[in-house]
Design a protein around this motif. Structure first.
Motif, PDB file in Angstrom:
ATOM      1  N   LYS A   1       0.845  -1.185   0.000  1.00 21.51           N
ATOM      2  CA  LYS A   1       0.000   0.000   0.000  1.00 21.51           C
ATOM      3  C   LYS A   1       0.891   1.249   0.000  1.00 21.51           C
ATOM      4  O   LYS A   1       2.012   1.217   0.521  1.00 21.51           O
ATOM      5  CB  LYS A   1      -0.902   0.012   1.226  1.00 21.51           C
ATOM      6  CG  LYS A   1      -1.867  -1.160   1.297  1.00 21.51           C
ATOM      7  CD  LYS A   1      -2.670  -1.115   2.578  1.00 21.51           C
ATOM      8  CE  LYS A   1      -3.628  -2.300   2.680  1.00 21.51           C
ATOM      9  NZ  LYS A   1      -4.382  -2.277   3.957  1.00 21.51           N
ATOM     10  N   PRO A   2       0.420   2.363  -0.555  1.00 26.19           N
ATOM     11  CA  PRO A   2       1.219   3.594  -0.540  1.00 26.19           C
ATOM     12  C   PRO A   2       1.679   3.994   0.853  1.00 26.19           C
ATOM     13  O   PRO A   2       2.815   4.449   1.038  1.00 26.19           O
ATOM     14  CB  PRO A   2       0.270   4.634  -1.142  1.00 26.19           C
ATOM     15  CG  PRO A   2      -0.646   3.852  -2.009  1.00 26.19           C
ATOM     16  CD  PRO A   2      -0.844   2.537  -1.308  1.00 26.19           C
ATOM     17  N   GLU A   3       0.821   3.810   1.839  1.00 23.10           N
ATOM     18  CA  GLU A   3       1.188   4.201   3.214  1.00 23.10           C
ATOM     19  C   GLU A   3       2.288   3.330   3.812  1.00 23.10           C
ATOM     20  O   GLU A   3       2.873   3.673   4.850  1.00 23.10           O
ATOM     21  CB  GLU A   3      -0.039   4.199   4.126  1.00 23.10           C
ATOM     22  CG  GLU A   3      -0.801   2.890   4.163  1.00 23.10           C
ATOM     23  CD  GLU A   3      -1.975   2.845   3.195  1.00 23.10           C
ATOM     24  OE1 GLU A   3      -2.992   2.202   3.546  1.00 23.10           O
ATOM     25  OE2 GLU A   3      -1.866   3.447   2.097  1.00 23.10           O
TER      26      GLU A   3
ATOM     27  N   ASN B   1       1.044  13.200  -1.134  1.00 24.94           N
ATOM     28  CA  ASN B   1      -0.362  13.254  -1.543  1.00 24.94           C
ATOM     29  C   ASN B   1      -0.866  11.885  -1.995  1.00 24.94           C
ATOM     30  O   ASN B   1      -2.063  11.600  -1.904  1.00 24.94           O
ATOM     31  CB  ASN B   1      -0.551  14.268  -2.668  1.00 24.94           C
ATOM     32  CG  ASN B   1      -0.333  15.693  -2.203  1.00 24.94           C
ATOM     33  OD1 ASN B   1      -0.393  15.982  -1.003  1.00 24.94           O
ATOM     34  ND2 ASN B   1      -0.081  16.598  -3.134  1.00 24.94           N
TER      35      ASN B   1
ATOM     36  N   GLY C   1      -0.041   9.258  -0.492  1.00 28.16           N
ATOM     37  CA  GLY C   1      -0.184   8.475   0.733  1.00 28.16           C
ATOM     38  C   GLY C   1       1.108   7.977   1.342  1.00 28.16           C
ATOM     39  O   GLY C   1       1.091   7.269   2.347  1.00 28.16           O
TER      40      GLY C   1
END
Length: 233
Positions: A167-169, A186, A188
């Protein structure tokens, strides 16, 4: 926050940015080989940068042939071949790792991080990439000329996370250009700015328009300390 993946910018972060004198010399040799007045060549070379870096020109040869034809210069395949060799030699030398870059990547790999690299570039770096010492450390390499989009388009960061299967986070993005960091946030991700000192050993100058409020390191190996500190929180 514990990250699972580190995504690096390439030029400027893991390798030095193009050395301007060498860059200019290579282009001057190219225009000479193609028998094109240098100023005319440079005008079209600069005007076609976007097409190189987004893959409109699929090869260096396409770009050089286009320039020749625009200037009504006879296209000679032998001259194109020689010009291509000059360019590839320059790019190959430019892909020399920064000090401690390989050691840092090796430690990150040992520590279990997935890694990707993102770079805005023409078609030469992806062709040379498999022969570089970087190749074994990265699960994904996103080249703008292949992706068809370039930084700071947020989609290119998401593409890297998707290729890594995270995931980006879960990603930390590392770049020496603050303009590329905000879009990654932006998208993540976490982000860190690298400000390298200049060769004189003086503290690194603040970038123009640099208002980056986040984490800053002064060398690529400092990413290891940063990650350790964040993992302890």
């Amino acid at each position: 926050m514990k990250y699972k993946a580190i995504i690096f910018d390439l030029f400027g972060t893991l390798v030095d940015r193009y050395e301007l004198v060498a860059y200019a010399s290579a282009l001057r040799e190219t225009s000479s080989l193609l028998k094109i007045p240098h100023n005319d060549f440079m005008k079209l070379w600069n005007e076609t940068e976007e097409k190189r870096t987004t893959g409109v020109f699929k090869t260096l040869e396409e770009n050089l042939v286009f320039i020749c034809r625009e200037l009504n210069i006879p296209v000679k395949q032998f001259d194109i071949k020689l010009a291509k060799m000059v360019r590839y030699d320059f790019i190959s030398l430019s892909l020399t790792p920064r000090r401690y870059a390989i050691e840092t990547l090796s430690q990150l790999k040992t520590d279990g991080y997935k890694m990707a690299v993102i770079t805005n570039c023409a078609m030469e770096p992806p062709e040379i990439w498999p022969q570089t010492p970087f190749m074994p450390f990265f699960e994904a390499a996103i080249f703008s000329s292949i992706a068809g989009i370039k930084k700071p388009d947020p989609r290119i960061y998401l593409m890297a996370a998707e290729k890594l299967g995270v995931k980006p986070e879960d990603c930390l993005y590392v770049d020496d250009n603050s303009d590329n960091l905000t879009p990654s946030v932006n998208a993540g991700m976490g982000a860190v700015l690298v400000r390298y000192p200049d060769e004189s050993g003086e503290p690194p100058p603040v970038e123009q328009k640099d208002e980056w409020p986040g984490a800053v390191i002064t060398s690529v190996e400092e990413i290891l300390d940063l990650l350790e500190e964040q993992n302890e929180v």
